[in-house]
Design an enzyme around this catalytic site. Structure first.
Site, mmCIF file in Angstrom:
data_model
loop_
_atom_site.group_PDB
_atom_site.id
_atom_site.type_symbol
_atom_site.label_atom_id
_atom_site.label_comp_id
_atom_site.label_asym_id
_atom_site.label_seq_id
_atom_site.Cartn_x
_atom_site.Cartn_y
_atom_site.Cartn_z
ATOM 1 N N LYS A 43 0.832 -1.200 0.000
ATOM 2 C CA LYS A 43 0.000 0.000 0.000
ATOM 3 C C LYS A 43 0.867 1.251 0.000
ATOM 4 O O LYS A 43 0.639 2.172 -0.800
ATOM 5 C CB LYS A 43 -0.906 -0.029 1.239
ATOM 6 N N ARG A 112 -3.320 3.168 8.463
ATOM 7 C CA ARG A 112 -3.600 2.000 7.617
ATOM 8 C C ARG A 112 -2.438 1.024 7.641
ATOM 9 O O ARG A 112 -1.296 1.415 7.480
ATOM 10 C CB ARG A 112 -3.826 2.437 6.174
ATOM 11 N N GLY A 121 -8.453 -7.640 4.395
ATOM 12 C CA GLY A 121 -9.255 -7.709 5.603
ATOM 13 C C GLY A 121 -8.544 -8.305 6.800
ATOM 14 O O GLY A 121 -9.119 -8.460 7.861
ATOM 15 N N MET A 123 -5.711 -7.158 8.283
ATOM 16 C CA MET A 123 -5.149 -6.164 9.185
ATOM 17 C C MET A 123 -6.180 -5.042 9.308
ATOM 18 O O MET A 123 -7.116 -4.973 8.545
ATOM 19 C CB MET A 123 -3.854 -5.621 8.594
ATOM 20 N N ARG A 356 -3.157 -1.533 -6.528
ATOM 21 C CA ARG A 356 -2.285 -2.715 -6.423
ATOM 22 C C ARG A 356 -2.662 -3.675 -7.548
ATOM 23 O O ARG A 356 -3.744 -3.578 -8.131
ATOM 24 C CB ARG A 356 -2.467 -3.397 -5.073
ATOM 25 N N HIS A 476 -15.448 -9.306 1.497
ATOM 26 C CA HIS A 476 -14.488 -10.228 2.101
ATOM 27 C C HIS A 476 -14.678 -11.641 1.545
ATOM 28 O O HIS A 476 -13.730 -12.298 1.107
ATOM 29 C CB HIS A 476 -14.667 -10.229 3.617
ATOM 30 N N SER A 810 12.508 -43.273 -8.325
ATOM 31 C CA SER A 810 11.392 -42.355 -8.208
ATOM 32 C C SER A 810 11.254 -42.040 -6.720
ATOM 33 O O SER A 810 11.126 -42.948 -5.905
ATOM 34 C CB SER A 810 10.112 -42.996 -8.735
ATOM 35 N N CYS A 877 7.309 -39.033 -7.185
ATOM 36 C CA CYS A 877 5.906 -39.423 -7.333
ATOM 37 C C CYS A 877 5.106 -39.187 -6.053
ATOM 38 O O CYS A 877 3.988 -39.653 -5.922
ATOM 39 C CB CYS A 877 5.801 -40.878 -7.766
ATOM 40 N N TYR A 897 11.585 -35.961 -14.314
ATOM 41 C CA TYR A 897 10.141 -35.725 -14.360
ATOM 42 C C TYR A 897 9.560 -35.589 -12.958
ATOM 43 O O TYR A 897 10.190 -35.988 -11.972
ATOM 44 C CB TYR A 897 9.434 -36.857 -15.117
HETATM 45 P P1 ADP Z 1 -7.500 -2.496 3.524
HETATM 46 O O1 ADP Z 1 -6.097 -2.910 3.567
HETATM 47 O O2 ADP Z 1 -8.388 -3.363 4.313
HETATM 48 O O3 ADP Z 1 -7.967 -2.237 2.132
HETATM 49 P P2 ADP Z 1 -7.241 0.356 3.836
HETATM 50 O O4 ADP Z 1 -6.112 0.846 4.643
HETATM 51 O O5 ADP Z 1 -7.092 0.424 2.362
HETATM 52 O O6 ADP Z 1 -7.571 -1.119 4.300
HETATM 53 O O7 ADP Z 1 -8.455 1.221 4.312
HETATM 54 C C1 ADP Z 1 -9.735 0.814 4.574
HETATM 55 C C2 ADP Z 1 -10.717 1.764 3.938
HETATM 56 O O8 ADP Z 1 -10.542 3.092 4.380
HETATM 57 C C3 ADP Z 1 -10.590 1.807 2.432
HETATM 58 O O9 ADP Z 1 -11.880 1.830 1.872
HETATM 59 C C4 ADP Z 1 -9.864 3.093 2.178
HETATM 60 O O10 ADP Z 1 -10.162 3.602 0.911
HETATM 61 C C5 ADP Z 1 -10.371 3.969 3.289
HETATM 62 N N1 ADP Z 1 -9.395 4.990 3.649
HETATM 63 C C6 ADP Z 1 -8.141 4.775 4.073
HETATM 64 N N2 ADP Z 1 -7.480 5.927 4.271
HETATM 65 C C7 ADP Z 1 -8.339 6.921 3.968
HETATM 66 C C8 ADP Z 1 -8.236 8.343 3.955
HETATM 67 N N3 ADP Z 1 -7.104 8.961 4.288
HETATM 68 N N4 ADP Z 1 -9.320 9.044 3.593
HETATM 69 C C9 ADP Z 1 -10.454 8.387 3.246
HETATM 70 N N5 ADP Z 1 -10.617 7.077 3.230
HETATM 71 C C10 ADP Z 1 -9.567 6.326 3.585
HETATM 72 MG MG MG Z 2 -7.620 -1.004 0.934
#
Ligand code: ADP
Ligand code: MG
Ligand code: MG
Length: 929
Positions: A43, A112, A121, A123, A356, A476, A810, A877, A897
């Site tokens: 990220k 984040r 989901g 973390m 990503r 999720h 084998s 095998c 193989y």
């Molecule tokens: P995940 O790894 O679970 O995708 P994120 O860190 O991307 O978690 O964030 C979770 C949610 O919060 C996402 O929908 C993201 O777009 C939103 N979000 C994160 N940072 C900001 C921010 N600075 N302003 C607005 N929305 C945010």
């Molecule tokens: Mg995200």
């Protein structure tokens, strides 16, 4: 819009006394760049890259993964980290002209998590950090929107309470749901500022009650606590579990991104959404995504409200839509891969929050790889790395057989992950685990939830399919099942799931736990009852095209393990180039064979044994003919009898019980017993009295304390040479007969569980003698080989000796793993979970070859064997033959193989091609992760 310039790798390893812990991004420039995933996490690297490219990204900073690793080691963040964070915060405040959580225009941030590999989901993220009783008022005034301010504050307390203070989500949900009920509404957006203020008051009480402290009012304290909680979340059970099933190193750690907030919940010209540059389920080239107006963060993916398709955005805000489309198209071109992105619209202005490489199904991965070659974005050589070998399994997933039964569609949800699943309904993850027991195939379960959360992961793993009533293609449930290659129907809104009452209602019908349903993850249909499933056809033209690009790189052959003609035919269709393991014992389980097999085992002298074997001979010969015919022109490795004989007899305890209770049984029960022991010669009730004790006596004779280390493998053929004789005769008679019919046969006779040269010599001599006899009788010779399975450490140690008598090796890596570790394969699951959780083992060594230990034996035996016999053919095998990392190891070790189950042949082909191509093309990390 600015063009995206390729980043210069500016990772200067200047060995200063202090580490650079914090990387700033903002004002059109970032300290880091997109290549630095190890340091910044996926990220953070993406945010840096987008910032450098001049895209609209809210500014912030990334605290790098080393800080997390330090935190894991010492239990606290160092002064250095604190200091660099404060400096970066000051820089952010200066850039924004705001102060964190103070003043008339308070700065709010998100905190984040983000590791090198995305863990959807797993973390936790905290939004709106910096709000407190004072700044919430400033925000209300400044935005002229008290509802928005209150909404943001209640979200912060909720997320902070859950993530940082470890308070159950449900404690907050109860308060929120009670308020909605009181206001007689189902929508969050119907609650006004006053309602939300009430909620905030209640939330604070929840915090006080559960955390025994007040919600922290000091913004910097909030920030430090949130940062540390993100570090800790790397170690939570869900994250650990996800890493284990996805093979991600526990030591990587996560980065923490602190970023200025933008608000999608500011009103009707604001919103938030997620999307993909191409359809992640099918690979179709279409702009693909979902969004919600007046919403924040996770609202879209959590399934709380059902999101709207991205095409609607074009109608509501065409300018924003076009800009988003343009940006993401550019991002895709830049990264040369499908992008999975997040955006927020604040008062009509677009912000990018994440990009990503998108996860996708195997189907989509192949399609996209081909499209991108055709579009000139990537080369064919690059394309073969765009599909994870295990993903090819998707082409082999079953479909529903809709002709066999009447199809009643109960509801249609989103086709979140393709394939079909048929099973019994379970409403909780725990119940799914219970219902599936030890055999998820015998006890197929469909996990049905309103929406899944990371807490459901264990249930999702055992389930055949997942059905949710809420959430979209990016929920999720959808994301996780696609990763697992498991069928999922998401957001089937017509279904009313009541997890508490353990029932679901749809179309006026009620379904309870244990009722059967069928899912079609390719169309999204939920179908009543238990449908049959159809085998998929592996002849998808795009798959063929893709494999035609990959296969030429391959230097190892890929064979299949198949015991019967049907499996051999299937394996050939998947591209197997021979059979690496044909286990003869499985042939004995057939209806008409088992009585003779049992007579053979029950015989306590050679004469009786030979009589029974004689009856088995023609049947075995027929089996081999079938397999040879299926593999016409390709080699077939046939293993002589391997398992301990008592596996074919009733269990000792069971016999004892039957003997003890026989006198007390009524007529009906006695008849049942006759049927049960029919194969052992029981014809009428009167037979039982004598038969059962005789049987028991033989079972006692054969009983072993450690059968896996006992009278099995070549030890059987050495003590009962007539067994090997009969099998060799069946093989060679079949071979000659087939040859006469014009079928090209390449038999390789394989002696199991050899530990010494003399064992090999003993069995090899029998096989060769019988071969000559048969050739003489039939007046025709057939080329063949005799070799052994290397599955005992001793065999690996004296492989140079054994190779004198063995024309091929084998590796039976299942037994070799068992005997090298001294783990019983059948019992290891009592130990393994702890070992994995404690990090004592990184992986299940029965799933992925233990390269450090068992792998050394493989390497040594190959080298030693070839010293004696340079032309020695070497293969594997065990189960590992279809597991990508093990296949790569086999390639590096110089095996000829790999052999695996038919369903893994495609995977093994691609893994072997990638391994060789990595070598010759010198591609580095061309894979999508
Ligand atoms: P995940 O790894 O679970 O995708 P994120 O860190 O991307 O978690 O964030 C979770 C949610 O919060 C996402 O929908 C993201 O777009 C939103 N979000 C994160 N940072 C900001 C921010 N600075 N302003 C607005 N929305 C945010
Ligand atoms: Mg995200
Ligand atoms: Mg074995």
């Amino acid at each position: 819009m600015a063009t995206i310039t390729l980043p210069e790798a500016e990772v200067q390893e200047t060995k200063k006394s202090t580490t650079k812990y914090v990387y700033f991004f903002g004002g059109g420039k970032a300290d880091g760049n997109g290549k630095m995933k190890d340091v910044l996490g996926g990220k953070g690297a993406g945010l840096a890259e987008m910032t450098n490219a001049g895209l609209p990204v809210p500014p912030g900073f990334t605290i790098q993964t080393e800080a997390c690793r330090e935190y894991m080691r010492t239990g606290a963040a160092s002064k250095e980290v604190d200091q660099q964070m404060d400096e970066a915060l000051a820089k952010l405040e200066a850039l924004q002209g705001q102060k964190l959580g103070t003043g008339e225009n308070p700065l709010l941030v998100s905190v984040r998590s983000g590791a090198k590999f995305s863990m959807p989901g797993m973390m936790d993220t905290i939004l709106n950090l910096g709000l407190n009783d004072k700044s919430v008022e400033a925000l209300a005034k400044r935005s002229n929107n008290p509802r928005f301010a209150a909404d943001s504050y209640r979200r912060l307390i909720q997320m902070f309470g859950n993530v940082v203070l470890d308070i159950e989500k449900s404690a907050f949900d109860e308060v929120f749901d009670a308020k909605k009920k009181q206001k007689k509404t189902k929508l969050d957006t119907d609650l006004d500022a006053k309602d939300l203020q009430d909620v905030i008051g209640e939330y604070k009480k929840v915090v006080k009650k559960h955390a025994k402290r007040d919600f922290p009012q000091d913004p910097r304290e909030q920030l430090v606590m949130a940062r540390d909680a993100v570090f800790r979340s790397w170690q939570n059970d869900r994250a650990k579990h996800y890493r284990r099933i996805n093979n991600i190193d526990d030591m990587l750690g996560t980065a923490v991104n602190v970023q200025a907030m933008v608000y999608g919940n500011l009103g009707d010209t604001s919103g938030t959404g997620v999307g993909f540059t191409r359809n992640p389920a099918t690979g179709t080239k279409e702009f693909y995504g979902e969004f919600l107006m007046n919403a924040q963060g996770e609202d879209v993916v959590s399934g709380v409200r059902t999101p709207v398709h991205i095409s609607e955005l074009e109608k509501i805000m065409p300018d924003v839509y076009n800009q988003l489309h343009e940006i993401t198209t550019r991002l895709e071109k830049h990264y040369k891969d499908v992008q999975d992105f997040e955006f927020t619209i604040q008062d009509g202005k677009l912000y990018m929050l994440q990009t990503r490489n998108g996860k996708r199904t195997g189907l989509a991965a192949v399609r996209v790889a081909i499209q991108m070659v055709e579009e000139g974005l990537i080369t064919k050589d690059e394309a073969i790395f765009r599909v994870e070998p295990n993903q090819l399994y998707d082409f082999l997933v079953p479909r529903l057989d809709e002709k066999s039964t009447k199809v009643e569609v109960l509801a249609t949800g989103l086709p979140a992950s393709p394939g079909a699943a048929v099973g019994k309904i379970a409403f909780t993850a725990d119940e799914a685990v219970k219902m599936a027991g030890h055999d998820t195939t015998k006890n197929p379960v469909i996990l049905v939830r309103a929406e899944t959360t990371p807490e459901d992961i264990h249930g999702m793993e055992v389930a055949k399919g997942i059905l949710t009533s809420r959430g979209g293609m990016t929920s999720h449930a959808a994301v996780v099942t696609r990763g697992m290659g498991k069928c999922c129907v998401a957001g089937a809104g017509d279904i009313d799931v009541n997890e508490k009452a353990r029932e679901m209602r749809v179309k006026g019908q009620t379904f309870k736990e244990g009722d059967w349903i069928s899912l079609d993850g390719t169309t999204g249909r939920v179908i009543k009852g238990k449908l049959n499933t159809l085998d998929p056809s592996p002849d998808d033209p795009e798959l063929q095209k893709f494999m035609n690009w990959a296969d030429p790189h391959r230097k190892m052959k890929v064979r299949a393990n198949a015991d019967i003609p049907r499996d051999a035919i299937q394996a050939r269709a998947f591209g197997a180039e021979g059979i690496g393991l044909c286990r003869t014992e499985h042939m004995f389980f057939g209806e008409e064979k088992i009585p003779h097999m049992r007579a053979m085992i029950l015989a306590d002298n050679e004469k009786d044994r030979r009589t029974a074997l004689k009856k088995l001979l023609p049947m075995q010969r027929k089996d081999f003919e079938g397999v040879f015919k299926a593999m016409d022109g390709l080699p077939v490795t046939i293993r002589t009898l391997d398992p301990p004989l008592h596996e074919f007899l009733p269990r000792r305890e069971e016999l004892m019980v039957d003997i003890a209770l026989l006198p007390s049984y009524d007529a009906k029960h006695k008849k049942e017993l006759v049927a049960k022991y029919k194969d052992y010669g029981a014809k009428v009730v009167g037979d039982l009295k004598k038969l059962l004790p005789t049987l028991l006596a033989r079972v006692e004779q054969l009983h072993e304390f450690n059968p896996m280390l006992g009278h099995r493998g070549c030890r059987l053929g050495i003590t009962y040479p007539e067994i090997t004789e009969m099998q060799a005769r069946a093989i060679f008679e079949a071979a000659v007969d087939c040859t006469k019919k014009g079928i090209k046969v390449l038999p390789e006779v394989m002696i199991p569980l050899v530990a010494t040269l003399k064992e090999m010599a003993n069995q090899g001599a029998i096989v060769r003698r019988v071969a000559e006899e048969v050739f003489k009788e039939k007046g025709m010779k057939v080329d063949y080989m005799v070799g052994t399975m290397i599955e005992l450490p001793r065999a690996a140690l004296v492989a140079d000796e054994i190779a004198k008598e063995s024309e091929f090796f084998s590796f039976g890596t299942n037994d070799l793993t068992q005997t090298t570790f001294g783990f019983s394969r059948d019992d290891v699951n009592k130990i393994l979970p702890t070992y994995l959780a404690e990090g004592i083992l990184k992986q299940d060594p029965f799933a992925a070859l233990d390269q450090e230990g068992v792998g050394q034996l493989v390497k040594m035996a190959t080298e030693r064997g070839r010293k004696t016999r340079p032309t020695l053919k070497v293969g594997i095998c065990g189960e590992h033959g279809g597991e990508p990392s093990s296949v790569e190891f086999c390639y590096r070790t110089g095996l000829n193989y790999v052999s695996c189950s038919p369903f893994r042949v495609l995977t093994a082909r691609l893994a072997a091609a990638q391994a060789a191509a990595t070598d010759t093309l010198k591609v580095e990390g061309g894979r999508t992760k």
